[in-house]
Design an enzyme around this catalytic site. Structure first.
Site, PDB file in Angstrom:
ATOM      1  N   CYS A  56       6.349 -15.816 -41.405  1.00 19.54           N
ATOM      2  CA  CYS A  56       5.779 -14.554 -41.901  1.00 19.54           C
ATOM      3  C   CYS A  56       4.288 -14.725 -42.195  1.00 19.54           C
ATOM      4  O   CYS A  56       3.915 -15.542 -43.056  1.00 19.54           O
ATOM      5  CB  CYS A  56       6.531 -14.110 -43.151  1.00 19.54           C
ATOM      6  N   CYS A  59       3.389 -14.028 -45.848  1.00 16.85           N
ATOM      7  CA  CYS A  59       3.831 -15.120 -46.718  1.00 16.85           C
ATOM      8  C   CYS A  59       2.858 -16.293 -46.649  1.00 16.85           C
ATOM      9  O   CYS A  59       2.573 -16.938 -47.671  1.00 16.85           O
ATOM     10  CB  CYS A  59       5.230 -15.572 -46.321  1.00 16.85           C
TER      11      CYS A  59
END
Length: 278
Positions: A56, A59
């Site tokens: 991600c 993230c």
């Protein structure tokens, strides 16, 4: 000596450079890693938890801010943790993670979802100013430790196990995809039968069926409250029967008298006829 001094200068510069690089001198990582085995530690104390995935991009951008915030954990008396949803599918099911990254605050077993800005300063203010009190906690029915979320976690883990088993059957064992589906179908039917038998056995143990006994006639026992009205009804019935029997007796007597009178009349009428013939 001059030659030795020339060698010491680059060496000292290299040591300083390595010391300045973050993590090169054994920097301590204050972010704790939570798994399906140790997640119950969240139920005690105050926590900030991040759910992330290595692939991600959002993230990855959050990691520096999250690690910097973790350095303030001891001062704020809060524990900072993270969960990799690609490895801990059970935890992602318990918290129903639908977006990444997701951040939760936990205080003595009460969970709240963090929806503010994702910077170190905002995280610190959220904990120090107790801004989490302005957020409604998650209902106990949908809390990670509830029965419903425990079943959801087991369902997530089962789905991962089925996917891993299917990949093993197809790629490692060389079984066709339809063969793998047949294996899962047979396992599903067999598990359903076993579960049904277990449920029947448990129900029979908890609520055993009663054997029917032959019906026997027992004398009815009446309570004293109903005995007097019953006696009155019986007496009235007996009186009615006596009246009916008396009426029948009178009718019979009347009928017998009538028959006797008619027979006497017939005899009286028959006598002159006999004298006349003589």
């Amino acid at each position: 000596m001059a030659h030795l001094g020339r060698l010491m200068v680059p060496l000292a510069a290299l040591v300083l450079l390595l010391w300045a690089v973050p993590g090169a001198h054994g920097r301590r990582n204050n972010v704790r890693v939570l798994t399906d085995e140790n997640w119950t530690s969240l139920l005690e104390g105050e926590w900030m938890i991040e759910f992330y995935a290595p692939w991600c991009p959002a993230c990855q951008n959050l990691q520096p801010e999250w690690e910097s915030f973790a350095e303030w954990g001891e001062d704020l008396e809060v524990k900072v943790a993270k969960v990799d949803v690609t490895e801990q599918t059970g935890l992602s099911g318990r918290f129903i993670i639908t977006a990444l990254p997701s951040i939760y605050h936990c205080k003595d077993g009460e969970f709240r979802r963090y929806v503010g800005p994702r910077t170190k300063k905002d995280f610190i203010n959220f904990v120090s100013d107790k801004e989490w009190k302005n957020i409604e906690p998650i209902s106990s029915w949908f809390g990670p430790s509830s029965v419903l979320m425990t079943m959801m976690s087991a369902l997530f883990q089962l789905s991962v196990y089925i996917r891993t088993s299917h990949s093993y059957f197809v790629h490692d064992l060389g079984i066709p995809a339809w063969g793998s589906y047949l294996v899962f179908a047979f396992a599903t039917v067999l598990s359903g039968l076993l579960l049904g038998l277990c449920m029947i056995f448990v129900a029979d143990c908890l609520c055993p069926s009663k054997r029917r006994k032959p019906q026997q006639q027992y004398a009815k026992k009446t309570s004293p409250e109903f005995s007097q009205p019953l006696k009155k009804v019986e007496e009235e019935q007996e009186a009615d029967e006596e009246d009916v029997s008396e009426e029948e007796a009178e009718d019979r007597e009347g009928a017998s008298k009538a028959t006797s009178q008619s027979s006497i009349r017939q005899r009286c009428v028959g006598l002159p006829s006999a004298t006349d013939t003589s």
